[in-house]
Scaffold this motif. Structure first.
Motif, PDB file in Angstrom:
ATOM      1  N   GLU A   1       7.759  10.557   2.235  1.00  0.00           N
ATOM      2  CA  GLU A   1       7.152   9.154   1.488  1.00  0.00           C
ATOM      3  C   GLU A   1       6.639   8.352   2.799  1.00  0.00           C
ATOM      4  OE1 GLU A   1      10.173   6.974  -1.996  1.00  0.00           O
ATOM      5  OE2 GLU A   1      10.897   7.145   0.226  1.00  0.00           O
ATOM      6  N   VAL A   2       5.547   7.677   2.349  1.00  0.00           N
ATOM      7  CA  VAL A   2       4.140   7.317   2.839  1.00  0.00           C
ATOM      8  C   VAL A   2       3.906   6.008   2.564  1.00  0.00           C
ATOM      9  CG1 VAL A   2       3.701   9.704   4.001  1.00  0.00           C
ATOM     10  CG2 VAL A   2       2.170   8.445   2.112  1.00  0.00           C
ATOM     11  N   PHE A   3       3.688   4.576   3.546  1.00  0.00           N
ATOM     12  CA  PHE A   3       3.112   3.957   3.080  1.00  0.00           C
ATOM     13  C   PHE A   3       1.702   3.771   2.811  1.00  0.00           C
ATOM     14  CE2 PHE A   3       6.847   2.692   4.861  1.00  0.00           C
ATOM     15  CZ  PHE A   3       7.468   1.780   4.229  1.00  0.00           C
ATOM     16  N   SER A   4       1.158   3.185   2.214  1.00  0.00           N
ATOM     17  CA  SER A   4      -0.282   2.763   1.964  1.00  0.00           C
ATOM     18  C   SER A   4      -0.680   1.977   2.850  1.00  0.00           C
ATOM     19  CB  SER A   4      -0.208   2.625   0.491  1.00  0.00           C
ATOM     20  OG  SER A   4       0.482   1.166   0.616  1.00  0.00           O
ATOM     21  N   ARG A   5      -2.083   1.754   3.522  1.00  0.00           N
ATOM     22  CA  ARG A   5      -2.492   1.430   4.505  1.00  0.00           C
ATOM     23  C   ARG A   5      -2.488  -0.246   3.886  1.00  0.00           C
ATOM     24  NH1 ARG A   5      -5.560   6.233   4.402  1.00  0.00           N
ATOM     25  NH2 ARG A   5      -6.649   6.786   6.844  1.00  0.00           N
TER      26      ARG A   5
ATOM     27  N   ARG B   1      10.869  -9.725   1.648  1.00  0.00           N
ATOM     28  CA  ARG B   1       9.618 -10.816   1.576  1.00  0.00           C
ATOM     29  C   ARG B   1       8.706 -10.656   1.595  1.00  0.00           C
ATOM     30  NH1 ARG B   1      13.555 -11.419   5.978  1.00  0.00           N
ATOM     31  NH2 ARG B   1      11.679 -10.819   7.311  1.00  0.00           N
ATOM     32  N   LEU B   2       8.732  -9.500   1.944  1.00  0.00           N
ATOM     33  CA  LEU B   2       6.318  -9.300   2.225  1.00  0.00           C
ATOM     34  C   LEU B   2       6.044  -8.246   0.497  1.00  0.00           C
ATOM     35  CD1 LEU B   2       5.702  -8.179   5.778  1.00  0.00           C
ATOM     36  CD2 LEU B   2       6.279 -10.148   4.393  1.00  0.00           C
ATOM     37  N   ASP B   3       7.869  -8.476  -0.405  1.00  0.00           N
ATOM     38  CA  ASP B   3       7.152  -7.690  -1.971  1.00  0.00           C
ATOM     39  C   ASP B   3       6.165  -6.807  -1.524  1.00  0.00           C
ATOM     40  OD1 ASP B   3       7.235  -8.160  -4.538  1.00  0.00           O
ATOM     41  OD2 ASP B   3       4.770  -8.576  -4.432  1.00  0.00           O
ATOM     42  N   ILE B   4       7.271  -5.451  -0.703  1.00  0.00           N
ATOM     43  CA  ILE B   4       6.665  -3.887  -0.322  1.00  0.00           C
ATOM     44  C   ILE B   4       7.956  -3.805  -1.137  1.00  0.00           C
ATOM     45  CG2 ILE B   4       5.850  -2.032   0.849  1.00  0.00           C
ATOM     46  CD1 ILE B   4       5.195  -4.296   3.269  1.00  0.00           C
ATOM     47  N   PRO B   5       7.354  -2.489  -1.764  1.00  0.00           N
ATOM     48  CA  PRO B   5       7.898  -0.907  -2.217  1.00  0.00           C
ATOM     49  C   PRO B   5       9.436  -0.702  -1.010  1.00  0.00           C
ATOM     50  CG  PRO B   5       6.629  -1.162  -4.039  1.00  0.00           C
ATOM     51  CD  PRO B   5       6.065  -2.193  -2.657  1.00  0.00           C
ATOM     52  N   TYR B   6      11.013  -0.542  -1.408  1.00  0.00           N
ATOM     53  CA  TYR B   6      11.487  -0.153  -0.267  1.00  0.00           C
ATOM     54  C   TYR B   6      11.126   0.931  -0.079  1.00  0.00           C
ATOM     55  CZ  TYR B   6      15.195   1.724   2.435  1.00  0.00           C
ATOM     56  OH  TYR B   6      15.996   2.215   3.458  1.00  0.00           O
ATOM     57  N   LYS B   7      10.451   1.706   1.088  1.00  0.00           N
ATOM     58  CA  LYS B   7      11.071   3.380   1.574  1.00  0.00           C
ATOM     59  C   LYS B   7      11.823   3.342   2.768  1.00  0.00           C
ATOM     60  CE  LYS B   7       5.975   4.063  -0.254  1.00  0.00           C
ATOM     61  NZ  LYS B   7       6.354   2.590  -0.380  1.00  0.00           N
ATOM     62  N   LYS B   8      12.586   4.075   3.587  1.00  0.00           N
ATOM     63  CA  LYS B   8      13.483   4.067   5.006  1.00  0.00           C
ATOM     64  C   LYS B   8      12.575   3.701   6.061  1.00  0.00           C
ATOM     65  CE  LYS B   8      16.379   8.109   2.918  1.00  0.00           C
ATOM     66  NZ  LYS B   8      17.328   9.071   2.938  1.00  0.00           N
ATOM     67  N   PHE B   9      12.533   3.245   6.324  1.00  0.00           N
ATOM     68  CA  PHE B   9      12.741   3.159   7.912  1.00  0.00           C
ATOM     69  C   PHE B   9      11.503   4.278   8.679  1.00  0.00           C
ATOM     70  CE2 PHE B   9      11.510   2.556  12.784  1.00  0.00           C
ATOM     71  CZ  PHE B   9      11.111   1.141  12.539  1.00  0.00           C
ATOM     72  N   HIS B  10      12.298   6.057   8.337  1.00  0.00           N
ATOM     73  CA  HIS B  10      11.369   6.795   9.494  1.00  0.00           C
ATOM     74  C   HIS B  10      10.336   7.478   8.506  1.00  0.00           C
ATOM     75  CE1 HIS B  10      12.154  10.453  11.225  1.00  0.00           C
ATOM     76  NE2 HIS B  10      11.824  11.204  10.485  1.00  0.00           N
ATOM     77  N   SER B  11      10.356   6.575   6.976  1.00  0.00           N
ATOM     78  CA  SER B  11       9.019   7.288   6.428  1.00  0.00           C
ATOM     79  C   SER B  11       7.905   6.439   7.402  1.00  0.00           C
ATOM     80  CB  SER B  11       8.655   6.203   4.719  1.00  0.00           C
ATOM     81  OG  SER B  11       9.746   6.596   4.311  1.00  0.00           O
ATOM     82  N   LEU B  12       7.586   5.154   8.277  1.00  0.00           N
ATOM     83  CA  LEU B  12       6.709   5.395   8.838  1.00  0.00           C
ATOM     84  C   LEU B  12       6.315   6.419   9.913  1.00  0.00           C
ATOM     85  CD1 LEU B  12       7.876   1.234  10.751  1.00  0.00           C
ATOM     86  CD2 LEU B  12       6.791   1.211   8.574  1.00  0.00           C
ATOM     87  N   ARG B  13       7.616   6.982  10.727  1.00  0.00           N
ATOM     88  CA  ARG B  13       6.821   8.080  10.847  1.00  0.00           C
ATOM     89  C   ARG B  13       5.715   9.246  10.146  1.00  0.00           C
ATOM     90  NH1 ARG B  13       7.904  11.164  15.609  1.00  0.00           N
ATOM     91  NH2 ARG B  13       9.619  13.353  15.193  1.00  0.00           N
ATOM     92  N   HIS B  14       6.596   9.564   9.280  1.00  0.00           N
ATOM     93  CA  HIS B  14       5.780  10.227   7.913  1.00  0.00           C
ATOM     94  C   HIS B  14       4.474   9.775   8.214  1.00  0.00           C
ATOM     95  CE1 HIS B  14       9.742  12.419   7.726  1.00  0.00           C
ATOM     96  NE2 HIS B  14      10.062  11.813   6.785  1.00  0.00           N
TER      97      HIS B  14
END
Length: 386
Positions: free
Chosen positions: A174-178, A320-333
């Motif tokens: 899982e990754v976060f969008s830009r 609070r930022l209205d971002i769908p939940y992803k694990k913190f480790h997804s930041l590394r991905h």
């Protein structure tokens, strides 16, 4: 003066002492008896036997898996591994071997089919392929020890098939969008977790590595970050007493100790953390902990942060930022994925992430690499058309 005795065999008097060594297949205590011409001699033989067991010098054909595995774990393995690793091993032993169907089988009588049936039953009960694989790793380690000591003629783990392998598929990361990353960066949220997150997706560092950073790890002159320690939390075990602790320790593997580039965009982030830390010191006064004064990310009173405690803070920040939940480790991905999208070589990304081998990186990011490979194929097609 007559020597004190308490037992007679064939008309001869002895002093007998006994001790328990595990349980049999019915759960009854196994008692061994030691004889001497005096109480002192009998007790000496008992102590010598116990000491021999600790050093693995006694080859006893009537050894049951659970008690000997526990003794092996505490007396031998514990001295070879980190306390956090021992915590994981002990957890597996306690939950999967101490009171399992294999517990009070004689080690010499355990066959591959017994282990296979046990694993199959675990799988049917809902345990995953990955979990059973971890269980087998510990059992195989123990049985190799038993083979080396002469307790068994061969390791019955050698012919085992971990159930569920054919159904096991590695999940796409899982990754976060830009846009989601921009929302985190541009937010005015003052929570420390936001700054920790920015450091993570800007460097690809693991959460324990971010929390392990000290101020002297940030080299502003060479624009580098030195990663050489982590904050870990585990259960410390002393007999029946179990206590949660957090410590600063070396990373799990040598490859995790590395130097990575310091993005200049992170400098203001570290400056903000420093300002907040100074404010906290003034607020707390003498109650502010000095033990970890060189660490970058700390609680308000200067203590280490439990990596596991950040999960709740992370969920709240995303909400609070209205971002769908992803694990913190997804930041590394996300960091790794963006590196590949920028055409950074696989080997380079592997080193930046601190992976033990390039294969780990390739296996983890198979889907990303395939997508980038397909992009390259499209470019070639365009060139052929020119």
């Amino acid at each position: 003066m007559a020597v004190k005795t308490n037992y007679s065999i064939n008309g001869k008097n002895y002093f007998r002492v006994s001790a328990s060594f595990g349980r049999d297949s019915n759960g009854k205590l196994i008692r061994k008896y030691f004889y001497g011409k005096s109480e002192k001699e009998a007790k000496k033989k008992l102590e010598e036997y116990k000491e021999s067991l600790k050093r693995g010098l006694v080859v006893d054909k009537n050894l049951y898996l659970s008690p000997i595995m526990e003794q092996w774990l505490y007396e031998i393995v514990r001295n070879k591994i980190k306390a956090s690793t021992f915590d994981r091993y002990e957890d597996i032993f306690r939950n999967y071997f101490k009171a399992s169907s294999l517990s009070y089988k004689l080690i010499k009588d355990i066959k591959s089919i017994d282990i296979q049936k046990y694993y199959n039953d675990l799988y049917k009960s809902g345990k995953s392929y990955s979990r059973i694989k971890s269980i087998n790793k510990i059992l195989n380690y123990f049985l190799n020890y038993c083979f080396a000591e002469g307790y068994i003629l061969r390791n019955p783990c050698l012919n085992i098939t971990i159930p569920g392998k054919n159904n096991f598929t590695s999940k796409e990361v899982e990754v976060f969008s830009r846009d989601e990353l921009r929302t985190i960066i541009q937010s005015n949220d003052k929570a420390l977790i936001r700054l920790i997150a920015i450091v993570s997706f800007s460097t690809g560092m693991r959460i324990g590595e971010v929390l392990g950073l000290s101020w002297n790890d940030i080299d502003y002159k060479e624009n580098q970050i030195h990663i050489n320690k982590i904050v870990a939390c585990y259960t410390e075990i002393y007999g029946d007493i179990r206590k949660k602790v957090k410590v600063i320790q070396a990373p799990k593997t040598k490859s995790s100790i590395r130097t990575i580039p310091l993005p200049t965009t992170l400098i203001p982030v570290f400056e903000e953390v420093k300002r907040t830390q100074n404010i906290n010191k003034l607020k707390c006064g003498s109650s502010y902990k000095k033990e970890y004064k060189n660490q970058i990310f700390l609680t308000e009173d200067g203590n280490l942060i439990y990596p596991t405690n950040l999960t709740h803070s992370w969920k709240l920040l995303l909400k609070r930022l209205d971002i769908p939940y992803k694990k913190f480790h997804s930041l590394r991905h996300t960091y790794a994925t963006m590196q590949f999208e920028a055409n950074i070589p696989l080997k380079t990304v592997s080193v930046l992430l601190g992976h033990a081998s390039i294969d780990i990186t390739a296996d983890t990011y198979t889907h990303v690499l395939k997508k980038e490979k397909n992009k390259s194929a499209d470019i070639i097609s365009v060139l052929k058309m020119c």
